[in-house]
Design an enzyme around this catalytic site. Sequence first.
Site, mmCIF file in Angstrom:
data_model
loop_
_atom_site.group_PDB
_atom_site.id
_atom_site.type_symbol
_atom_site.label_atom_id
_atom_site.label_comp_id
_atom_site.label_asym_id
_atom_site.label_seq_id
_atom_site.Cartn_x
_atom_site.Cartn_y
_atom_site.Cartn_z
ATOM 1 N N CYS A 424 49.239 42.719 47.705
ATOM 2 C CA CYS A 424 49.996 43.627 46.845
ATOM 3 C C CYS A 424 50.087 45.024 47.468
ATOM 4 C CB CYS A 424 49.405 43.642 45.438
ATOM 5 S SG CYS A 424 50.647 44.074 44.218
ATOM 6 N N HIS A 551 49.357 38.249 44.078
ATOM 7 C CA HIS A 551 47.886 38.285 44.027
ATOM 8 C C HIS A 551 47.366 36.865 44.217
ATOM 9 C CE1 HIS A 551 47.063 42.444 42.936
ATOM 10 N NE2 HIS A 551 48.208 42.404 42.285
ATOM 11 N N GLU A 553 44.618 35.787 45.106
ATOM 12 C CA GLU A 553 43.230 35.581 44.675
ATOM 13 C C GLU A 553 43.150 35.013 43.254
ATOM 14 O OE1 GLU A 553 44.790 38.414 44.909
ATOM 15 O OE2 GLU A 553 44.091 39.939 43.507
HETATM 16 N N1 GLN Z 1 50.725 50.166 43.081
HETATM 17 C C1 GLN Z 1 51.551 49.146 43.652
HETATM 18 C C2 GLN Z 1 52.732 48.807 42.761
HETATM 19 O O1 GLN Z 1 52.757 49.162 41.621
HETATM 20 C C3 GLN Z 1 50.729 47.912 43.965
HETATM 21 C C4 GLN Z 1 50.226 47.238 42.756
HETATM 22 C C5 GLN Z 1 49.071 46.319 43.045
HETATM 23 O O2 GLN Z 1 48.487 46.352 44.113
HETATM 24 N N2 GLN Z 1 48.717 45.498 42.074
HETATM 25 O O3 GLN Z 1 53.648 48.151 43.183
#
Ligand code: GLN
Length: 595
Positions: A424, A551, A553
Amino acid sequence: MAKYNITADSRDLLAKVSDVSTDTEYFSPIPNGYKKGQTRYVIVMGTVMSGLGKGIFASSMAKLMQDKGLRVAPIKLEGYLNIDSGTLNPFRHGEVFVLDDGMECDMDLGTYERMLDKDLSSANFSTSGQIYSSVLRKERHGDYLGRDVQMIPHVTGEVKLKLRRLAMASEADIVFVEIGGTAGDLENAFYIEAMRELAYEEGPGSCCFVGLTYILEPQALGEQKSKAAQLGIKQLMQMGIQPDIVACRASNPVSEQARQKISVFSNVPYERVFSMHDCPSIYTVPAMLRDCGIDFEVIRLLGIEDRIDLRAERRAWAKWSDFTDKIESEKREVTIGITGKYTSVRDSYASIINALEHAGILLGTKVKIKWIETTEIAADNADELLADVDGIIVPGGFGTRGTEGKIACVKYARENDLPYLGICLGFQTAVIEFARNVCGMKDANSTEVDPECKQGVIDILPEQKKIEGLGGNMRLGGRDIKIKKDTKAWELFNKAESARMRFRHRYEVDPEYIDTFEDKGMVFSGKAPNQPIMQILEIPSHPFFMATQAHPELTSRPIRSQPFFAGLVAAAGRKRYPTENLPQFLDAAREICFR
Ligand code: GLN
């Protein structure tokens, strides 16, 4: 408040039971068609202190029941007033776990999904905020027919309704109810009261109450003391709950004497007061419960001996034991560095730690984690900090703190063939680093970090900006990813055309720059099926440089590792043991993720 969608499946199931009759004197709303006594309930409550592992106990027990061919449905009842966990700081409350339907919930839901190897939905999670807001909505709607709305029976009625709806929608033999916090907390008291009422209404043998408690072992005394546990259980009894089972958490196996004392003071037979001491991995807890026969105690208490399938259990247990037998017998060891803002609290990265554990166990490799505080990284000391790691993860995160440190880590990994997995924010960081140092875009950044930056390679896209004002601009939940043929991602996912992962982000790669990046050797190997949203990237010339906007994970399971983690651990193994000719990461991933 973040929005979440209920999947078509769970919507259908919940719609089936949406008619509720409320015409009894006691106001206990029961879904139409609900048969009392059909579904049994196991209710798990904590005493003495929080953080004892109620979720680990409940999910292990639910697993043992599922293995016996029973249908189980867990639900976590949280005391806080937030509608979901989306706004909670992971530093205070552990990671925010995202379900496939987009629900942002407590990290314990991750434990249930992993133990049961099952996707859950918003029906498996509730907060006081959800309960109260539903009661207040009904009050405004005039549903209470002129009555004054009270904690008992209306708020407790709402809790019971939620459980019974889950029971019907899931057709569960057993609903596992985990009440957050500790008995005696004001905010959870109405849940416990609701459980007392539920047991009375459902009838004898329908509910099994489990009190989790803690046995102290002060170093100065060198012996186990059960007084705090006794008082904690008394507190439950004062609230009208007689536990059927007492699970004693402790550092060491709980002595006979301590168990006897608890048995005497709590009216619980000795064989149902059992030790749940610390063990090397949470995945060995089901075996611990099974060894002391507590699974069959529950079956007998609930009177469902006739519903279990022991053959199915033998098969399921053999498969599970294959996995747990490998714990602590790993032949190799790798160190994975994890950078991030919340490094002081491991709960903030619970799913990543679990996903590394799954991959490591299945590959016979112990995975050690080195936490790297990114605010300590400057452009010139990344090599020092990363010299002893065999791979690195830049995990998800929000805000600006430590961003430059993360970018320095990515640069080091890319230039030194160090296996890299970006998750992410770690995907976005990889794009920024590549733009700056390979494509010569010196001002490249994310508009989350620098809203004024000239080259906002990571940005909120126009169509999302439009919905920002409506408060629903976080892209949440499970999404399909279209995978490009003949890429590492394609191989990693066993040549599948698409993969499903979970998302929680607001920013993404600005499609305007994609050609520039691809010309310089970055490949976007996973995209959203119908939108220009980049979801997986890789650098083909690097041994393992992969990142995803998702994500991964969140969907790694003990006996089915998630390919990105399998790939990373295998690549790290090859780096650490160059002469051993270990399997290439793609082969390793194929072997342990798609068996
Ligand atoms: N802050 C980033 C976004 O909003 C990544 C979000 C995250 O890593 N869950 O896109």
